[in-house]
Design a protein around this motif. Structure first.
Motif, short mmCIF file in Angstrom:
data_model
loop_
_atom_site.label_atom_id
_atom_site.label_comp_id
_atom_site.label_asym_id
_atom_site.label_seq_id
_atom_site.Cartn_x
_atom_site.Cartn_y
_atom_site.Cartn_z
N LEU A 1 6.56 -3.73 -12.84
CA LEU A 1 6.19 -3.91 -11.44
C LEU A 1 5.42 -2.69 -10.92
N ALA A 2 5.90 -1.50 -11.27
CA ALA A 2 5.24 -0.28 -10.82
C ALA A 2 3.82 -0.20 -11.37
N SER A 3 3.64 -0.56 -12.65
CA SER A 3 2.32 -0.52 -13.28
C SER A 3 1.38 -1.52 -12.62
N ALA A 4 1.93 -2.65 -12.18
CA ALA A 4 1.09 -3.65 -11.52
C ALA A 4 0.78 -3.27 -10.08
N ALA B 1 0.83 -1.21 0.00
CA ALA B 1 0.00 0.00 0.00
C ALA B 1 0.86 1.26 0.00
N ARG B 2 1.91 1.28 0.80
CA ARG B 2 2.79 2.46 0.85
C ARG B 2 3.49 2.66 -0.47
N ALA B 3 3.95 1.56 -1.10
CA ALA B 3 4.60 1.68 -2.40
C ALA B 3 3.64 2.23 -3.44
N ALA B 4 2.39 1.77 -3.41
CA ALA B 4 1.39 2.27 -4.36
C ALA B 4 1.16 3.76 -4.16
N ASN B 5 1.11 4.20 -2.90
CA ASN B 5 0.91 5.63 -2.62
C ASN B 5 2.06 6.46 -3.18
N VAL B 6 3.29 5.97 -3.00
CA VAL B 6 4.45 6.69 -3.52
C VAL B 6 4.39 6.76 -5.04
N LEU B 7 4.12 5.64 -5.68
CA LEU B 7 4.12 5.59 -7.14
C LEU B 7 3.01 6.45 -7.74
#
Length: 304
Positions: A198-201, A168-174
């Motif tokens: 990976l970022a798109s997923a 979830a935190r990675a998604a927020n950053v991206l």
């Protein structure tokens, strides 16, 4: 030197008193005004010797004087580099503490400028785009001081890894950060492409873009990461370059390097652990592992 004892007066006593007071030891004003080695000066010397593992006593002998001089150095007072005997003192320890916290590990902050400290200085210099010669000059200290808000007041027992990012935190950053990635060669472009996938997923509206080279990044990009499978050419300057030799501190080192950049779109080169003797055994699994590690570190570096 002959020991300086209680009852002595003069310039040498004044120097000792000034150094002890600089280190927050209490000495009577009257003794300082008279430059006299009185009871309070003797007590301060005795405390200093105890706190620095010196033999009990109240005299300033050669060993005590050397320790007193060492403790009064502050980071930036002198140029530091690897030599024999090693530079040693409080300024070296302060440098080691700062580098450890910034993610450039010196090992134990023992106050001696040895091979590990030189290697950490080189890594820091390379990471912020300076000539990586391992010599701590004013330019190096200035860069560290500009990161004072990062390392000051932090525990200095060692590096401070960011840890693995949660999904979830990675998604927020991206989704909230616009970044670009590219590769200088086929291997690094493979890794960059996997990072993009990976970022798109991970995030529906990922702000990570894959570009052919830094010149093709969009104007609103906050930072550009250029992957490379070869070492930075010798004597390169103004190229911020990080290696993956210490993956636990990679996020911290990325953050430090970007904070020191004056560029509107800072470019950070990340050197993949392939090396010049690559024998063709770089596998799909290797590329995927590096992609996961790098994307995690980049997200951690930008996490609020």
């Amino acid at each position: 030197m002959n020991p300086i004892l209680e009852g002595t007066s003069g310039d040498a006593v004044e120097d000792i008193q000034d150094r002890l007071k600089h280190l927050a030891y209490q000495i009577d004003d009257e003794e300082c005004d008279e430059r006299h080695f009185g009871p309070s000066t003797a007590n301060a010397v005795a405390k200093f010797r105890i706190e620095h593992d010196l033999p009990l006593g109240q005299a300033v002998d050669t060993q005590t004087w050397a320790a007193l001089v060492d403790e009064c150095y502050e980071m930036g007072d002198r140029t530091l580099y690897l030599r024999l005997p090693n530079f040693h003192g409080n300024d070296v320890r302060e440098l080691q503490n700062a580098l450890n916290i910034l993610g450039f590990s010196c090992g134990e902050a023992d106050g001696f400028f040895g091979a590990h400290t030189e290697a950490a200085v080189k890594s820091f210099q390379e990471g912020v785009g300076q000539l990586a010669d391992g010599m701590a000059f004013p330019e190096t200290f200035d860069a560290i001081e500009r990161l004072h808000h990062v390392w000051a007041g932090k525990p200095a027992a060692g590096p401070h890894p960011m840890g693995v990012m949660g999904y979830a935190r990675a998604a927020n950053v991206l989704e909230g950060t616009h970044l670009a990635i590219t590769g200088e060669d086929p291997i690094s472009r493979n890794v960059a492409g996997r990072m993009f996938n990976l970022a798109s997923a991970t995030a529906n509206n990922s702000g990570l873009e894959l570009v052919d080279d830094p010149d093709h990044a969009t104007p609103d990009c906050e930072a550009i990461f250029s992957m490379a499978a070869s070492p930075l050419p010798e004597n390169s300057t103004n190229v911020a370059n990080l290696t993956l030799d210490d993956t636990d501190t990679l996020a911290t080192r990325i953050r430090s390097a970007l904070e020191l950049s004056d560029a509107k779109q800072p470019i950070l080169r990340i050197e993949l652990p392939v090396g010049p003797d690559y024998n063709g055994t770089f596998t799909t699994s290797d590329a995927q592992t590096l992609a996961v590690l790098l994307l995690d570190a980049i997200c951690a570096a930008f996490a609020k």
